[in-house]
Design a protein around this motif. Structure first.
Motif, PDB file in Angstrom:
ATOM      1  N   GLY A   1       8.274  -6.479   8.764  1.00 50.70           N
ATOM      2  CA  GLY A   1       7.189  -5.904   7.961  1.00 50.70           C
ATOM      3  C   GLY A   1       7.371  -4.411   7.843  1.00 50.70           C
ATOM      4  O   GLY A   1       8.118  -3.783   8.588  1.00 50.70           O
ATOM      5  N   GLY A   2       6.676  -3.800   6.884  1.00 54.77           N
ATOM      6  CA  GLY A   2       6.810  -2.373   6.677  1.00 54.77           C
ATOM      7  C   GLY A   2       8.142  -2.046   6.043  1.00 54.77           C
ATOM      8  O   GLY A   2       8.861  -2.915   5.549  1.00 54.77           O
ATOM      9  N   GLY A   3       8.518  -0.784   6.037  1.00 54.23           N
ATOM     10  CA  GLY A   3       9.783  -0.356   5.463  1.00 54.23           C
ATOM     11  C   GLY A   3      10.390   0.705   6.344  1.00 54.23           C
ATOM     12  O   GLY A   3      10.408   0.570   7.559  1.00 54.23           O
ATOM     13  N   ILE A   4      10.842   1.780   5.734  1.00 50.41           N
ATOM     14  CA  ILE A   4      11.422   2.910   6.455  1.00 50.41           C
ATOM     15  C   ILE A   4      10.358   4.010   6.499  1.00 50.41           C
ATOM     16  O   ILE A   4       9.828   4.426   5.471  1.00 50.41           O
ATOM     17  N   PHE A   5      10.079   4.499   7.683  1.00 49.34           N
ATOM     18  CA  PHE A   5       8.992   5.452   7.920  1.00 49.34           C
ATOM     19  C   PHE A   5       9.481   6.877   7.698  1.00 49.34           C
ATOM     20  O   PHE A   5      10.504   7.286   8.244  1.00 49.34           O
ATOM     21  N   SER A   6       8.767   7.647   6.858  1.00 53.08           N
ATOM     22  CA  SER A   6       9.157   9.035   6.621  1.00 53.08           C
ATOM     23  C   SER A   6       7.975   9.808   6.051  1.00 53.08           C
ATOM     24  O   SER A   6       6.858   9.297   5.955  1.00 53.08           O
ATOM     25  N   THR A   7       8.258  11.036   5.669  1.00 57.55           N
ATOM     26  CA  THR A   7       7.235  11.955   5.162  1.00 57.55           C
ATOM     27  C   THR A   7       6.728  11.531   3.781  1.00 57.55           C
ATOM     28  O   THR A   7       7.432  10.855   3.020  1.00 57.55           O
ATOM     29  N   PHE A   8       5.504  11.984   3.445  1.00 53.70           N
ATOM     30  CA  PHE A   8       4.865  11.632   2.179  1.00 53.70           C
ATOM     31  C   PHE A   8       3.948  12.786   1.790  1.00 53.70           C
ATOM     32  O   PHE A   8       3.431  13.498   2.664  1.00 53.70           O
ATOM     33  N   PRO A   9       3.735  13.002   0.500  1.00 48.42           N
ATOM     34  CA  PRO A   9       2.903  14.140   0.091  1.00 48.42           C
ATOM     35  C   PRO A   9       1.437  13.963   0.480  1.00 48.42           C
ATOM     36  O   PRO A   9       0.932  12.846   0.631  1.00 48.42           O
ATOM     37  N   ALA A  10       0.745  15.098   0.585  1.00 48.91           N
ATOM     38  CA  ALA A  10      -0.698  15.064   0.852  1.00 48.91           C
ATOM     39  C   ALA A  10      -1.468  14.577  -0.364  1.00 48.91           C
ATOM     40  O   ALA A  10      -2.500  13.905  -0.237  1.00 48.91           O
ATOM     41  N   ASN A  11      -0.974  14.895  -1.560  1.00 52.53           N
ATOM     42  CA  ASN A  11      -1.664  14.523  -2.792  1.00 52.53           C
ATOM     43  C   ASN A  11      -1.503  13.039  -3.110  1.00 52.53           C
ATOM     44  O   ASN A  11      -0.543  12.400  -2.649  1.00 52.53           O
ATOM     45  N   PRO A  12      -2.407  12.447  -3.904  1.00 51.08           N
ATOM     46  CA  PRO A  12      -2.217  11.066  -4.367  1.00 51.08           C
ATOM     47  C   PRO A  12      -0.921  10.966  -5.153  1.00 51.08           C
ATOM     48  O   PRO A  12      -0.533  11.905  -5.864  1.00 51.08           O
ATOM     49  N   THR A  13      -0.239   9.852  -5.044  1.00 49.67           N
ATOM     50  CA  THR A  13       1.086   9.721  -5.653  1.00 49.67           C
ATOM     51  C   THR A  13       1.132   8.586  -6.672  1.00 49.67           C
ATOM     52  O   THR A  13       0.332   7.651  -6.637  1.00 49.67           O
ATOM     53  N   GLN A  14       2.106   8.689  -7.567  1.00 52.14           N
ATOM     54  CA  GLN A  14       2.318   7.637  -8.557  1.00 52.14           C
ATOM     55  C   GLN A  14       2.792   6.339  -7.912  1.00 52.14           C
ATOM     56  O   GLN A  14       2.562   5.255  -8.460  1.00 52.14           O
ATOM     57  N   ILE A  15       3.461   6.428  -6.770  1.00 51.59           N
ATOM     58  CA  ILE A  15       3.844   5.212  -6.059  1.00 51.59           C
ATOM     59  C   ILE A  15       2.595   4.425  -5.672  1.00 51.59           C
ATOM     60  O   ILE A  15       2.577   3.186  -5.750  1.00 51.59           O
ATOM     61  N   GLU A  16       1.543   5.123  -5.290  1.00 47.60           N
ATOM     62  CA  GLU A  16       0.312   4.455  -4.877  1.00 47.60           C
ATOM     63  C   GLU A  16      -0.486   3.911  -6.057  1.00 47.60           C
ATOM     64  O   GLU A  16      -1.223   2.931  -5.930  1.00 47.60           O
ATOM     65  N   THR A  17      -0.346   4.531  -7.235  1.00 49.87           N
ATOM     66  CA  THR A  17      -1.100   4.084  -8.407  1.00 49.87           C
ATOM     67  C   THR A  17      -0.303   3.134  -9.287  1.00 49.87           C
ATOM     68  O   THR A  17      -0.864   2.500 -10.188  1.00 49.87           O
ATOM     69  N   GLY A  18       0.996   3.026  -9.046  1.00 48.71           N
ATOM     70  CA  GLY A  18       1.833   2.160  -9.868  1.00 48.71           C
ATOM     71  C   GLY A  18       2.385   2.855 -11.089  1.00 48.71           C
ATOM     72  O   GLY A  18       2.959   2.207 -11.966  1.00 48.71           O
ATOM     73  N   GLY A  19       2.256   4.155 -11.188  1.00 51.78           N
ATOM     74  CA  GLY A  19       2.710   4.885 -12.363  1.00 51.78           C
ATOM     75  C   GLY A  19       4.046   5.558 -12.199  1.00 51.78           C
ATOM     76  O   GLY A  19       4.391   6.443 -12.982  1.00 51.78           O
ATOM     77  N   SER A  20       4.840   5.160 -11.207  1.00 47.62           N
ATOM     78  CA  SER A  20       6.123   5.818 -10.965  1.00 47.62           C
ATOM     79  C   SER A  20       7.158   5.348 -11.978  1.00 47.62           C
ATOM     80  O   SER A  20       6.913   4.454 -12.791  1.00 47.62           O
ATOM     81  N   ASN A  21       8.348   5.950 -11.939  1.00 53.07           N
ATOM     82  CA  ASN A  21       9.447   5.588 -12.822  1.00 53.07           C
ATOM     83  C   ASN A  21      10.561   4.935 -11.998  1.00 53.07           C
ATOM     84  O   ASN A  21      11.172   5.613 -11.165  1.00 53.07           O
ATOM     85  N   PRO A  22      10.840   3.638 -12.181  1.00 55.94           N
ATOM     86  CA  PRO A  22      10.172   2.749 -13.127  1.00 55.94           C
ATOM     87  C   PRO A  22       8.795   2.356 -12.614  1.00 55.94           C
ATOM     88  O   PRO A  22       8.544   2.395 -11.407  1.00 55.94           O
ATOM     89  N   PRO A  23       7.898   1.936 -13.505  1.00 55.75           N
ATOM     90  CA  PRO A  23       6.556   1.550 -13.067  1.00 55.75           C
ATOM     91  C   PRO A  23       6.609   0.316 -12.178  1.00 55.75           C
ATOM     92  O   PRO A  23       7.469  -0.547 -12.325  1.00 55.75           O
ATOM     93  N   GLY A  24       5.717   0.256 -11.241  1.00 55.55           N
ATOM     94  CA  GLY A  24       5.649  -0.884 -10.338  1.00 55.55           C
ATOM     95  C   GLY A  24       4.218  -1.144  -9.938  1.00 55.55           C
ATOM     96  O   GLY A  24       3.317  -0.359 -10.280  1.00 55.55           O
ATOM     97  N   PRO A  25       3.981  -2.209  -9.218  1.00 50.46           N
ATOM     98  CA  PRO A  25       2.609  -2.482  -8.767  1.00 50.46           C
ATOM     99  C   PRO A  25       2.142  -1.395  -7.818  1.00 50.46           C
ATOM    100  O   PRO A  25       2.949  -0.826  -7.067  1.00 50.46           O
ATOM    101  N   PRO A  26       0.863  -1.056  -7.844  1.00 50.21           N
ATOM    102  CA  PRO A  26       0.357  -0.038  -6.914  1.00 50.21           C
ATOM    103  C   PRO A  26       0.651  -0.421  -5.473  1.00 50.21           C
ATOM    104  O   PRO A  26       0.541  -1.589  -5.085  1.00 50.21           O
ATOM    105  N   CYS A  27       1.059   0.556  -4.689  1.00 56.10           N
ATOM    106  CA  CYS A  27       1.373   0.305  -3.280  1.00 56.10           C
ATOM    107  C   CYS A  27       0.222   0.810  -2.422  1.00 56.10           C
ATOM    108  O   CYS A  27       0.171   2.000  -2.076  1.00 56.10           O
ATOM    109  N   ALA A  28      -0.687  -0.085  -2.098  1.00 54.60           N
ATOM    110  CA  ALA A  28      -1.873   0.306  -1.336  1.00 54.60           C
ATOM    111  C   ALA A  28      -1.586   0.443   0.146  1.00 54.60           C
ATOM    112  O   ALA A  28      -2.360   1.060   0.880  1.00 54.60           O
ATOM    113  N   THR A  29      -0.446  -0.104   0.599  1.00 55.93           N
ATOM    114  CA  THR A  29      -0.151  -0.094   2.040  1.00 55.93           C
ATOM    115  C   THR A  29       1.002   0.834   2.397  1.00 55.93           C
ATOM    116  O   THR A  29       1.412   0.883   3.550  1.00 55.93           O
ATOM    117  N   CYS A  30       1.539   1.565   1.412  1.00 54.37           N
ATOM    118  CA  CYS A  30       2.672   2.453   1.710  1.00 54.37           C
ATOM    119  C   CYS A  30       2.250   3.602   2.623  1.00 54.37           C
ATOM    120  O   CYS A  30       2.880   3.861   3.644  1.00 54.37           O
TER     121      CYS A  30
END
Length: 541
Positions: free
Chosen positions: A329-358
């Motif tokens: 379970g989980g993935g590779i643990f590392s740093t992440f921005p303080a601000n909300p991210t497109q990875i969490e909303t699903g708006g990244s390139n390429p677009p994907g499902p929102p990642c609520a557990t990242c």
């Protein structure tokens, strides 16, 4: 630097006050171990000491018949060994050596158990031998170029690690990271170690040149050139797909001429087509040929040592690194921005499902995340390359690329390259150790011509030669890296080709006389000194 020590290891190799430290980290100066024969009784140790006028360096260990003695002043180990060789009670005399503590930074993710994974948060660094690599190299002075979505420059694990950051994505948002990908990748490569906070990056003390890109051709071109000009010894490209433009190919060649090790992530699909720029670094069909390829294409392995289910495979793969935790379970643990991210909303390139557990709160701080992908594997290789280049600056990019493949951990039952993991999974400890060994190879290689020195040839002719590499006693030769073919023109020498082959085909003009010589370079950076003409040819009319 402050390091947390394993009590078990410390207890095993703790030194008494005033004990001599090894100058080279392995051999204790002025001391030797004397091993008695099994038939010798406890009193034999004192008898050997008395007969040969020796002094003990440490208390004897009679249970295994071992004595630690001081080598008498003005005497060498070899001379002591010869002196004791005639003593029937002595089985062996060997140098006393000293092990090293395995350095583990005090960043909590290196040692704190992760309830989701069932291991420490940064299990992937331990599994790939980074503590052993850090014993030999801390990456000081190494610069890692990262072409990605930006960076959270206020993150405690990144704020002190940014040498420069440039915005090539065509907007006015600066180098901040709206996506989240670049901050995660930057932490994996060069996150600040030993600050008592968060994670440690694979490259330990390396610095980041962050090139924020929207991944258009013009942006990638500008990013690659800028990173090379800023002194990056390795550039990480955790992106791919599409086609390589002629302009991007120029940028790749520019970076290669600057001696940059280029690293590209493989596809995040289990397919043999890795896209660009990966397939330009390791073209189709070349993966299994260890000396071929311009850089490293990195696929993802999971914690079990198998290729991650989502990761690219096939003949364009150079090697693998940990990109997923697999069934844990989980993935590779590392740093992440303080601000909300497109990875969490699903708006990244390429677009994907929102990642609520990242995103995860680690020790009360929400600036961390689990992400899985070949994008996470590649920067760990980049960090390991930073360690290699810091400890042995003599190594050119071609030598580093080959070294990383040679020292990778092979898949179970595999003798060499496989379609699943390439040359194997990153072994940072072995890579850095090999780089250190190559420091001892100071003997240049040699070439010798095949055939006569002077000959008459047709308009199309081939120069042929042999190459041989050597090394000082006790050092494994690095091997030939390449050959440079020169033409002697009066008092000038013109480089006409650099090749890994031992032959080169040329075309001449009828009636003209040509003079050539070949110089070999080995993987340790030694260059054959000769400039003596080896081939003189006259093209027949």
């Amino acid at each position: 630097m402050r390091y947390r020590l394993s009590l078990a290891v410390a207890a095993l190799i703790a030194l008494a006050p005033g004990a001599a430290l090894a100058q080279d980290g392995t051999t204790v100066p002025g001391r030797a171990l004397v091993l008695l024969k099994p038939t010798a009784v406890r009193a034999s140790a004192s008898a050997v000491i008395a007969r040969h006028g020796l002094r003990r360096a440490r208390p004897d260990v009679p249970e295994v018949g071992v004595m630690s003695v001081r080598i008498p002043s003005g005497t060498t180990l070899a001379a002591l060994r010869k002196r004791l060789s005639g003593d029937s009670r002595v089985a062996l005399v060997e140098p006393e050596t000293q092990h090293r503590l395995r350095l583990v930074p005090n960043d909590p993710a290196m040692s704190q158990p992760d309830p989701l994974i069932g291991d420490v948060y940064q299990w992937y660094l331990h599994k790939q031998g980074f503590p052993a690599a850090w014993d030999l190299s801390r990456g000081t002075g190494a610069v890692v170029g990262i072409i990605d979505s930006g960076i959270d420059s206020a993150h405690p694990d990144l704020a002190t690690k940014i040498k420069s950051a440039h915005d090539h994505d065509g907007n006015t948002e600066g180098t901040g990271d709206e996506v989240g990908h670049g901050t995660h990748v930057s932490g994996l490569a060069c996150g600040a170690p030993d600050n008592g906070f968060g994670i440690a990056g694979a490259g330990l003390d390396c610095q980041v040149v962050l090139e924020k890109s929207d991944l258009t051709s013009s942006s990638v071109i500008a990013s690659m050139v800028d990173a090379a000009q800023m002194g990056a010894g390795v550039i990480n490209m955790s992106f791919g797909g599409g086609r390589l433009s002629a302009g991007e190919n120029r940028a790749l060649r520019f970076a290669l001429r600057e001696d940059v090790v280029l690293i590209a992530a493989a596809a995040d699909q289990p397919i043999p087509e890795q896209g660009h720029p990966a397939k330009d670094l390791q073209p189709t069909g070349t993966g299994r040929k260890i000396s071929q390829g311009k850089g490293l294409v990195v696929t993802a392995a999971d914690a079990s040592g198998a290729r991650a289910s989502f990761a690219g495979r096939g003949s364009q793969i150079s090697m693998a690194a940990m990109g997923d935790s697999g069934t844990r379970g989980g993935g590779i643990f590392s740093t992440f921005p303080a601000n909300p991210t497109q990875i969490e909303t699903g708006g990244s390139n390429p677009p994907g499902p929102p990642c609520a557990t990242c995103r995860v709160v680690f020790n009360g701080d929400p600036r961390f995340a689990y992400l899985a992908g070949t994008s996470m594997a590649a920067p760990q290789v980049a960090g390991a390359v930073a360690l290699v280049r810091a400890v042995n600056p003599r190594l050119r990019r071609t030598a580093v690329v080959r070294l990383m493949k040679q020292t990778a951990t092979r898949a179970a039952g595999a003798a060499g390259w496989t379609t699943e993991l390439g040359w194997g999974i990153l072994n940072a400890g072995a890579a850095v150790q090999r780089a250190v060994q190559l420091l001892g190879d100071t003997v240049p290689p040699k070439t010798s011509r095949r055939g006569g020195r002077r000959r008459s040839v047709t308009r199309r002719f081939t120069l042929k030669w042999r190459g041989r590499d050597a090394a000082p006693p006790g050092v494994v030769p690095a091997g030939i890296d390449s050959y440079s073919v020169y033409e002697r023109r009066g008092k000038r020498d013109k480089l006409i080709a650099t090749t890994t082959s031992t032959r080169y085909r040329l075309r001449g003009r009828r009636g003209k006389r040509y003079s050539f010589f070949v110089r070999a370079r080995d993987l340790a950076g030694n260059v054959e000194p000769t400039r003596r003409v080896s081939f003189v040819v006259r093209v027949r009319r």
